[in-house]
Motif scaffolding. Structure first.
Motif, PDB file in Angstrom:
ATOM      1  N   LYS A   1       6.891  -4.111  -2.462  1.00  0.00           N
ATOM      2  CA  LYS A   1       5.870  -4.645  -3.352  1.00  0.00           C
ATOM      3  C   LYS A   1       5.942  -3.908  -4.580  1.00  0.00           C
ATOM      4  CE  LYS A   1       2.200  -4.745  -0.006  1.00  0.00           C
ATOM      5  NZ  LYS A   1       1.121  -3.754   1.030  1.00  0.00           N
TER       6      LYS A   1
ATOM      7  N   ALA B   1      -2.506  -3.626  -1.691  1.00  0.00           N
ATOM      8  CA  ALA B   1      -1.844  -3.925  -2.800  1.00  0.00           C
ATOM      9  C   ALA B   1      -1.782  -2.539  -3.349  1.00  0.00           C
ATOM     10  CB  ALA B   1      -2.321  -5.090  -3.452  1.00  0.00           C
TER      11      ALA B   1
ATOM     12  N   SER C   1      -0.703 -10.118   1.917  1.00  0.00           N
ATOM     13  CA  SER C   1      -1.959 -10.119   2.806  1.00  0.00           C
ATOM     14  C   SER C   1      -2.091 -11.499   3.132  1.00  0.00           C
ATOM     15  CB  SER C   1      -2.897  -9.400   2.086  1.00  0.00           C
ATOM     16  OG  SER C   1      -2.753  -7.945   1.845  1.00  0.00           O
ATOM     17  N   ASP C   2      -2.220 -12.325   2.277  1.00  0.00           N
ATOM     18  CA  ASP C   2      -2.499 -13.901   2.765  1.00  0.00           C
ATOM     19  C   ASP C   2      -1.401 -14.566   2.994  1.00  0.00           C
ATOM     20  OD1 ASP C   2      -5.084 -13.023   2.271  1.00  0.00           O
ATOM     21  OD2 ASP C   2      -5.510 -13.741   0.357  1.00  0.00           O
TER      22      ASP C   2
ATOM     23  N   ILE D   1       5.174  -8.944  -6.562  1.00  0.00           N
ATOM     24  CA  ILE D   1       4.731  -8.952  -4.857  1.00  0.00           C
ATOM     25  C   ILE D   1       3.686  -7.797  -4.701  1.00  0.00           C
ATOM     26  CG2 ILE D   1       5.551  -8.967  -2.345  1.00  0.00           C
ATOM     27  CD1 ILE D   1       8.508  -9.616  -3.468  1.00  0.00           C
ATOM     28  N   PHE D   2       2.648  -8.570  -3.971  1.00  0.00           N
ATOM     29  CA  PHE D   2       1.687  -7.339  -3.690  1.00  0.00           C
ATOM     30  C   PHE D   2       1.081  -7.541  -2.201  1.00  0.00           C
ATOM     31  CE2 PHE D   2      -2.349  -9.882  -4.004  1.00  0.00           C
ATOM     32  CZ  PHE D   2      -1.842 -11.106  -4.764  1.00  0.00           C
TER      33      PHE D   2
ATOM     34  N   ASN E   1       1.539 -12.987  -2.364  1.00  0.00           N
ATOM     35  CA  ASN E   1       0.503 -12.297  -1.834  1.00  0.00           C
ATOM     36  C   ASN E   1       0.948 -12.035  -0.438  1.00  0.00           C
ATOM     37  OD1 ASN E   1      -1.698 -11.475  -0.561  1.00  0.00           O
ATOM     38  ND2 ASN E   1      -3.245 -12.726  -1.499  1.00  0.00           N
TER      39      ASN E   1
ATOM     40  N   ILE F   1       4.249 -15.215  -8.103  1.00  0.00           N
ATOM     41  CA  ILE F   1       3.717 -14.315  -7.311  1.00  0.00           C
ATOM     42  C   ILE F   1       3.417 -14.419  -5.849  1.00  0.00           C
ATOM     43  CG2 ILE F   1       1.299 -13.222  -7.294  1.00  0.00           C
ATOM     44  CD1 ILE F   1       0.809 -14.134 -10.140  1.00  0.00           C
TER      45      ILE F   1
ATOM     46  N   ILE G   1       1.691  -1.761  -9.520  1.00  0.00           N
ATOM     47  CA  ILE G   1       0.265  -2.591  -9.679  1.00  0.00           C
ATOM     48  C   ILE G   1      -0.849  -1.665  -9.933  1.00  0.00           C
ATOM     49  CG2 ILE G   1      -1.075  -3.995  -8.090  1.00  0.00           C
ATOM     50  CD1 ILE G   1       1.299  -4.570  -6.386  1.00  0.00           C
TER      51      ILE G   1
ATOM     52  N   MET H   1       2.261 -16.867   7.820  1.00  0.00           N
ATOM     53  CA  MET H   1       2.118 -15.674   8.805  1.00  0.00           C
ATOM     54  C   MET H   1       3.147 -14.352   8.553  1.00  0.00           C
ATOM     55  SD  MET H   1       1.659 -17.778  12.247  1.00  0.00           S
ATOM     56  CE  MET H   1       1.434 -16.543  13.658  1.00  0.00           C
ATOM     57  N   PRO H   2       2.849 -13.390   8.656  1.00  0.00           N
ATOM     58  CA  PRO H   2       3.922 -12.198   8.338  1.00  0.00           C
ATOM     59  C   PRO H   2       4.733 -11.978   9.745  1.00  0.00           C
ATOM     60  CG  PRO H   2       1.811 -11.356   9.149  1.00  0.00           C
ATOM     61  CD  PRO H   2       1.339 -12.818   9.216  1.00  0.00           C
ATOM     62  N   VAL H   3       5.804 -12.769   9.477  1.00  0.00           N
ATOM     63  CA  VAL H   3       7.003 -12.718  10.534  1.00  0.00           C
ATOM     64  C   VAL H   3       8.227 -12.205  10.039  1.00  0.00           C
ATOM     65  CG1 VAL H   3       5.537 -14.265  11.999  1.00  0.00           C
ATOM     66  CG2 VAL H   3       6.992 -15.243  10.209  1.00  0.00           C
TER      67      VAL H   3
ATOM     68  N   PHE I   1       5.905  -6.033   9.290  1.00  0.00           N
ATOM     69  CA  PHE I   1       5.268  -4.628   9.321  1.00  0.00           C
ATOM     70  C   PHE I   1       5.836  -4.190  10.872  1.00  0.00           C
ATOM     71  CE2 PHE I   1       2.879  -5.305   5.811  1.00  0.00           C
ATOM     72  CZ  PHE I   1       2.972  -4.275   4.992  1.00  0.00           C
ATOM     73  N   VAL I   2       6.788  -4.658  11.508  1.00  0.00           N
ATOM     74  CA  VAL I   2       7.319  -4.349  12.680  1.00  0.00           C
ATOM     75  C   VAL I   2       8.151  -3.015  12.498  1.00  0.00           C
ATOM     76  CG1 VAL I   2       8.931  -4.846  14.767  1.00  0.00           C
ATOM     77  CG2 VAL I   2       6.986  -6.673  14.029  1.00  0.00           C
ATOM     78  N   LEU I   3       7.861  -2.041  13.186  1.00  0.00           N
ATOM     79  CA  LEU I   3       8.665  -0.910  13.089  1.00  0.00           C
ATOM     80  C   LEU I   3       9.524  -0.934  14.436  1.00  0.00           C
ATOM     81  CD1 LEU I   3       9.394   1.981  11.769  1.00  0.00           C
ATOM     82  CD2 LEU I   3       7.862   2.889  13.411  1.00  0.00           C
ATOM     83  N   LEU I   4      11.014  -1.337  14.151  1.00  0.00           N
ATOM     84  CA  LEU I   4      12.066  -1.514  15.239  1.00  0.00           C
ATOM     85  C   LEU I   4      12.699  -0.292  15.471  1.00  0.00           C
ATOM     86  CD1 LEU I   4      13.212  -3.568  17.461  1.00  0.00           C
ATOM     87  CD2 LEU I   4      15.182  -3.779  15.402  1.00  0.00           C
TER      88      LEU I   4
ATOM     89  N   VAL J   1      -6.997  -7.395   0.870  1.00  0.00           N
ATOM     90  CA  VAL J   1      -5.848  -7.638  -0.200  1.00  0.00           C
ATOM     91  C   VAL J   1      -5.631  -6.502  -1.346  1.00  0.00           C
ATOM     92  CG1 VAL J   1      -4.919  -9.053  -2.103  1.00  0.00           C
ATOM     93  CG2 VAL J   1      -5.942 -10.273  -0.069  1.00  0.00           C
TER      94      VAL J   1
ATOM     95  N   MET K   1      11.994  -0.711   9.291  1.00  0.00           N
ATOM     96  CA  MET K   1      10.676  -1.142   9.199  1.00  0.00           C
ATOM     97  C   MET K   1      10.776  -2.543   8.345  1.00  0.00           C
ATOM     98  SD  MET K   1       7.340  -0.450   9.048  1.00  0.00           S
ATOM     99  CE  MET K   1       5.803  -0.231   8.056  1.00  0.00           C
TER     100      MET K   1
ATOM    101  N   PRO L   1      -0.101  -2.364   8.436  1.00  0.00           N
ATOM    102  CA  PRO L   1      -0.587  -2.987   9.686  1.00  0.00           C
ATOM    103  C   PRO L   1       0.597  -2.832  10.617  1.00  0.00           C
ATOM    104  CG  PRO L   1      -0.795  -4.858   8.198  1.00  0.00           C
ATOM    105  CD  PRO L   1      -0.155  -3.818   7.607  1.00  0.00           C
ATOM    106  N   VAL L   2       1.216  -1.691  10.937  1.00  0.00           N
ATOM    107  CA  VAL L   2       2.731  -1.425  11.155  1.00  0.00           C
ATOM    108  C   VAL L   2       2.294  -1.494  12.913  1.00  0.00           C
ATOM    109  CG1 VAL L   2       4.372   0.245  11.972  1.00  0.00           C
ATOM    110  CG2 VAL L   2       3.071   0.527   9.607  1.00  0.00           C
ATOM    111  N   LEU L   3       3.333  -2.380  13.484  1.00  0.00           N
ATOM    112  CA  LEU L   3       3.510  -2.884  14.654  1.00  0.00           C
ATOM    113  C   LEU L   3       4.734  -2.047  15.409  1.00  0.00           C
ATOM    114  CD1 LEU L   3       1.750  -4.800  16.651  1.00  0.00           C
ATOM    115  CD2 LEU L   3       3.307  -6.476  16.115  1.00  0.00           C
ATOM    116  N   TYR L   4       4.485  -1.287  16.399  1.00  0.00           N
ATOM    117  CA  TYR L   4       5.875  -0.627  16.883  1.00  0.00           C
ATOM    118  C   TYR L   4       6.462  -1.447  17.852  1.00  0.00           C
ATOM    119  CZ  TYR L   4       8.587   3.021  19.378  1.00  0.00           C
ATOM    120  OH  TYR L   4       9.518   3.729  19.769  1.00  0.00           O
ATOM    121  N   LYS L   5       7.739  -1.445  17.797  1.00  0.00           N
ATOM    122  CA  LYS L   5       8.563  -2.419  18.779  1.00  0.00           C
ATOM    123  C   LYS L   5       9.783  -1.585  19.024  1.00  0.00           C
ATOM    124  CE  LYS L   5      10.490  -7.096  18.665  1.00  0.00           C
ATOM    125  NZ  LYS L   5      10.934  -8.117  17.781  1.00  0.00           N
TER     126      LYS L   5
END
Lengths: 273, 258
Positions: free
Chosen positions: B161, A259, B121-122, B257-258, B119, B117, A93, B228-230, B144-147, A255, B156, A156-160
């Motif tokens: 991207k 990105a 972030s959104d 993917i960005f 996104n 495409i 990108i 949502m980012p899940v 973006f969960v770090l298990l 964004v 992670m 935006p890392v979330l530690y778990k």
């Protein structure tokens, strides 16, 4: 009375020394700055192999203003296209900053995957002082992001922590994803070949997030201060790095910052008027 | 040596100047306010001089540069003097042709093939075909969960991207649960890679498109979480969106993917 007169003499002496020091500083800087600036110009011309038209001063003086302006427009368009074509060689990108049309875009191999309107921008006066044909040569090769920092994390890392059993796992299911949408978005991209892009959200930050803005600004000042102190300690002239300040919609700013990859390519088109 | 002694003499005279001022201080005696006024004047005038010098330096800079360009252009721009220039109209014609040619070259990069495409972030997607937007909507991407399961066992959950390609298409996909899926649920991890406990049916929706490295574009049971980012890195789409994406994209189609 004698004591006061002695103090006065010392004050005069100190003031004299300070004034002398300042004078010496200004004389040195007046000599050093132009020389250093020309060195940058020379470096640009020597590394650029793009055959963009670059007229001599006689041509620039003799042609009418309208022809010169048209030539500058064309040369800038050519330079931006060359830079974009160069970026298509990679498959990551890239970022294009078109200040002529006020559009900023994320591009992969020539395909725009995201674009946003530039709400407002200011560019360094140095560009106005530079020969536009030399500037076009400089911009004809894409820049590369050297360093970056921002008021928001890149990821935006979330530690778990892994749950011990199913009961603990069930309590974690309700954990919300990290929502940093209220955080103010300010970021800075320091590019190779000495150019800095400063991005900020167009919206005024909310009161609760002012602290983060201040932290970001303090961090930026600290970096600049360290840079200057580094030059002073090495007795090297302080390098002039032109900056471009760009205001974007907050969402678009987030964004774009998230990105762009490390060492991303950046193509810049400056306004010609 | 004579030079150094001259400097010494000059310095001696300079200190004499200050001393002289100090000794003949009759004015200070008759006008005590000057003792206060002088330092104030000095402290005011120094910043003013500082400011004026600063301004004049930056005002003078372009003129100095112009002077260098005028009298010694090769110093500023080495290739300046050597270039021959076409006439104004000839130049504009040549330049316009060059720009048109480059425009055509750059236009060749626009994609007429179907592509997607995403996104992250959104958490939205756009599906294009023949250069036109044919569908857009919400999706879910990596959380973006770090298990952290202790030791070196860390995962992670991030959607990769960049530019990917569709590597395979599957109808009625079956999910073979990796280790982290068990760890995240607090369950023991099955020893065998193909253990029956690992297989889950119907959780990925009706279709799945592989984009490599184990990442998929698939459906979801949790439609309310779209936008949502899940996810654990895959891209989840709503049922109807997934169907159109599946029908439009081919193996080899690009996914940005960005």
């Amino acid at each position: 009375m004698t004591g006061t007169r002695k103090d006065l003499v010392w004050i005069k002496r100190i003031a004299f020394v300070i004034a002398l020091g300042l004078l010496a500083y200004f004389i040195t800087m007046t000599i050093v700055i132009p020389v250093y600036r020309f060195k940058i110009e020379a470096k640009v011309t020597s590394t650029n192999d793009k055959n963009i038209f670059r007229p001599d001063l006689t041509w620039q003086i003799t042609v009418s203003d309208s022809i010169k302006q048209r030539a500058i427009d064309l040369v800038f368009s050519e330079s931006f296209l060359l830079s974009q074509i160069e970026m298509t060689k990679g498959d990551s990108i890239s970022l294009t900053v078109n200040l002529q049309d006020s559009i900023i875009a994320l591009v992969v191999q020539g395909l725009t995957i995201y674009s946003a309107k530039v709400e407002d921008f200011t560019i360094s006066h140095a560009f106005a002082k530079t020969d536009p044909f030399v500037l076009a040569q400089w911009l004809a090769t894409p820049f590369v992001v050297d360093t970056h920092f921002a008021s928001i994390p890149k990821a935006p890392v979330l530690y778990k922590k892994a749950p011990k059993d199913t009961i603990e796992a069930l309590s974690q299911v309700e954990m919300d994803p990290l929502n940093d949408e209220i955080d103010p978005v300010y970021f800075r991209l320091e590019l190779d070949r000495k150019l800095i892009l400063n991005f900020n959200q167009n919206e005024t930050p909310e009161k609760e997030s002012m602290r983060q803005v201040k932290i970001y600004q303090r961090r930026m000042r600290k970096i600049e201060r360290n840079e200057i102190l580094g030059h002073l300690s090495r007795f090297s002239p302080i390098e002039f790095v032109p900056e471009i300040h760009i205001s974007l919609d907050k969402k678009a700013a987030r964004v774009i910052y998230r990105a762009i990859p490390e060492k991303a390519f950046v193509a810049v088109q400056l306004p010609t008027e | 040596m004579e030079y150094i002694s001259n400097i010494k003499l000059w310095l001696l005279n300079l200190s004499g100047f200050f001393k002289g001022k100090e000794e003949s201080g009759s004015v200070e005696r008759t006008f005590p306010g000057k003792a206060v006024l002088m330092p104030v004047l000095v402290y005011v005038s120094v910043p003013v001089i500082f400011y004026l010098l600063w301004i004049s330096m930056f005002t003078a800079l372009p003129f100095m540069q112009e002077a260098v360009v005028k009298f010694k252009p090769s110093l500023a721009y080495p290739e300046f003097a050597s270039q021959t220039n076409p006439g104004p109209s000839e130049l504009l014609f040549l330049q316009e042709n060059r720009v048109k040619k480059l425009d055509k070259i750059y236009a060749r990069f626009s994609n007429r093939q179907p592509y997607l495409i995403v996104n992250t972030s959104d958490n939205t997607f756009n599906l294009f075909n023949n250069g036109k937007l044919v569908r857009e909507g919400l999706c879910s991407t990596g959380s973006f969960v770090l298990l952290d399961a202790g030791g070196e066992q860390k995962w992670m959950f991030e959607t990769p991207k960049g530019m990917m390609r569709i590597q395979g298409k599957t109808e009625s996909p079956v999910w073979r649960k990796p280790d982290w899926a068990f760890i995240e649920e607090g369950l023991p991890v099955p020893k065998h890679a193909n253990s029956y406990e690992r297989y889950e049916y119907g959780v990925l929706g009706d279709y799945a498109l592989s984009i490599g490295n184990g990442y998929l574009i698939h459906g979801t049971l949790y439609q309310r979480l779209l936008g949502m980012p899940v996810t654990h890195g895959c891209v989840r789409l709503g049922d109807e969106d997934l169907e159109q994406v599946f029908q439009t994209l081919r193996v080899g189609s690009k996914v940005y993917i960005f």
